[in-house]
Design a protein around this motif. Sequence first.
Motif, mmCIF file in Angstrom:
data_model
loop_
_atom_site.group_PDB
_atom_site.id
_atom_site.type_symbol
_atom_site.label_atom_id
_atom_site.label_comp_id
_atom_site.label_asym_id
_atom_site.label_seq_id
_atom_site.Cartn_x
_atom_site.Cartn_y
_atom_site.Cartn_z
ATOM 1 N N UNK A 81 40.598 37.500 35.740
ATOM 2 C CA UNK A 81 41.379 37.866 34.554
ATOM 3 C C UNK A 81 40.900 39.213 34.012
ATOM 4 N N UNK A 82 39.589 39.339 33.988
ATOM 5 C CA UNK A 82 38.991 40.580 33.486
ATOM 6 C C UNK A 82 39.390 41.776 34.352
ATOM 7 N N UNK A 128 43.133 42.606 33.869
ATOM 8 C CA UNK A 128 43.454 43.212 32.579
ATOM 9 C C UNK A 128 42.913 44.633 32.488
ATOM 10 N N UNK A 129 41.754 44.859 33.086
ATOM 11 C CA UNK A 129 41.226 46.223 32.988
ATOM 12 C C UNK A 129 42.076 47.189 33.806
ATOM 13 N N UNK A 160 43.061 47.161 29.605
ATOM 14 C CA UNK A 160 42.534 46.289 28.555
ATOM 15 C C UNK A 160 43.583 45.337 28.010
ATOM 16 N N UNK A 161 43.121 44.445 27.147
ATOM 17 C CA UNK A 161 43.999 43.381 26.655
ATOM 18 C C UNK A 161 45.189 43.920 25.861
ATOM 19 N N UNK A 162 44.941 44.878 24.983
ATOM 20 C CA UNK A 162 46.027 45.352 24.114
ATOM 21 C C UNK A 162 47.133 46.026 24.918
ATOM 22 N N UNK A 167 38.460 37.551 25.484
ATOM 23 C CA UNK A 167 38.681 38.723 26.337
ATOM 24 C C UNK A 167 38.108 39.989 25.701
ATOM 25 N N UNK A 168 38.253 40.110 24.386
ATOM 26 C CA UNK A 168 37.640 41.263 23.715
ATOM 27 C C UNK A 168 36.119 41.213 23.863
ATOM 28 N N UNK A 192 34.540 40.151 26.267
ATOM 29 C CA UNK A 192 34.188 40.586 27.616
ATOM 30 C C UNK A 192 34.298 42.102 27.754
ATOM 31 N N UNK A 193 34.695 42.762 26.705
ATOM 32 C CA UNK A 193 34.772 44.218 26.750
ATOM 33 C C UNK A 193 36.132 44.751 27.154
ATOM 34 N N UNK A 194 37.179 43.901 27.094
ATOM 35 C CA UNK A 194 38.507 44.366 27.508
ATOM 36 C C UNK A 194 39.248 44.963 26.328
ATOM 37 N N UNK A 195 38.658 45.959 25.766
ATOM 38 C CA UNK A 195 39.307 46.633 24.658
ATOM 39 C C UNK A 195 38.732 46.175 23.341
ATOM 40 N N UNK A 196 39.202 46.801 22.308
ATOM 41 C CA UNK A 196 38.694 46.536 20.983
ATOM 42 C C UNK A 196 39.899 46.310 20.076
#
Lengths: 274, 323
Positions: A52-53, A56-57, A61-63, B213-214, B216-220
């Motif tokens: 998943x990580x 997403x990267x 990233x998530x946003x 997820x945040x 884990x460092x996937x953005x802020x």
Amino acid sequence: MKGVKLSRDRDGRLCVERFPLWRRVEHIAVILTFTTLVLTGFPQKFYDASWAETLLSLFGGLDDARTIHRVAGIVFAVLTALHLAVIVLGAITKRIRMSLVPTPQDLRDAWQNLRFYFGLRESQPKMPKFDYRQKFEYIGMVMGSLIMVLTGAILLWPVETGGIIGGEALAASRIAHSNEAVLALLVLVVWHVYSAVLAPDVFPLDKSMFNGKMTVEELKHRHTLEYERLFPAGDPEVELAEVDGEAKADGAEGAASEAPAAKPEEGEPKTPAV
Amino acid sequence: MDCHSDSEDSLELGDGTEVSVSISEEHWKKNVHAGEIGCTDCHTAISDYPHPDVEAKDLRDYQINRAETCKRCHYAHFTRVADSIHYKQFEEGNRNAPTCVDCHGAHDIAVPGEPRMAVDERCAQCHAEISDAYRRSVHGKALLESNNPDVPVCTDCHGSHQIKDPRNADFHAASYQICAKCHSDADRMERYGLNPDVVDTYLDDFHGASNALYAEGLGRPDKKLATCTSCHGIHDIPSFKEADKSVVRARVLKTCRECHEEVPDGFQDAWLSHYPPTLSEAPLVWLVKWFYRVVIPLIMLGLVLHILMHLWRFRFRRPGGHR
């Protein structure tokens, strides 16, 4: 021979048009949006998986992944709406043949086909333009899309929709969105990929959804009823020659492979060909 | 020791302050180091008599310089402190940022964290308000009233040497993991009749999954992220065990509105009280969940069987007619 575009493939075999261009474009658009939605959605569902990580990267990233997911979702919703609009308009103007609507005959076909699989019947039942397996997948896809679009919209605007449907329905939408996605992906990977790519009778790929064509020979075997409907006299080559002759007599140009269609079939809902 | 016990001598520092050089034997014996190391192991400048002049500008200067002494044996702790918010404050010029002796004492260095309430007392020297809030919380009360070994003291959540700035987004995003240390521990929760699924149910929800997820460092997140403390508070965490349902739900709705100003009444029902859905509490969610739990395997089983039969027929029982 009624209402179908004919052509010849590179080997000179006679082909019928199975999917008009815009259906093929729609299919590709669905492939692209569906893939994007899966790639950006599943890592949100399986947030604790290591892939998943990674995934997403890739999307920044998530946003960013969420923004992409929402845009793709809106595109998918528009595709779904257009698809349904064409059916509704087609039904009103009677320019559409409901060749993907399940009928009692499909149940009988399924039963006979299972008997055939078990060796209780010598031949497969004669199938219409879309057989029961294709109709099942198509109807599943439409229903699934409606659920995904509806619950997706609820999750995208929870504050606005929450006032109408209530808080508990928000939680239920989240569960439905996430589970329906799993079901859709599983059906796609297992059933659609098998029937359109891996099945021995189409391997390595059923190209009809990409080039729009199916050879008359294949149509005769796999969708016999449709073949009989299109070529009631039983010999497409003879019928073609007749039409061709008429066309030439009218002074129309064009090779035999570009036989004019008396009434182009429009608005037949897309489905992957098996 | 002969000279310094009950000595009336004092030492003049750079700014003119007089500091007593007396140290009682009783006081020294409380020190964990007593019997292990001698005076000059720390007071390294002193090797004979008369002692050389002390170079410290003032008392604080002298105390700060002691860190150099501690570092000689406790280097790992020193480096951890160097990563802390306290050290950062010190570097920015705050001479009152705590150094070794402020928390551990000088001649009476005790085993750290014994008794546990002593930790709170030490932090309270500077963070009095937070300590007061903590003592009102379910955790602080349990510690004060029954010296409960399971509740956290300051250092359990913040760490001791490498204390990070708790005000930044990274700390906020990772804070659920602090709570999870105890609240996902089924044995510990069972002792108090608490639900061990609180963190898992949080993570399975929208905010929780985002938070994980945040973390884990996937953005802020550009918005404040709803996490444990958003509803439960930070230092003054109350117990909700006996709380009235409607009070809890009202509190949740209030928290929702901190970010989602426009949410309608009833919005809080999207939250299932940290429990998996049940037919009586959240029938719709329960139904949807079980619908898919039944339908997905059934459909997939049917499709796979259909595929296998197709393959089987194709491979072994290929009929004479068409394929």
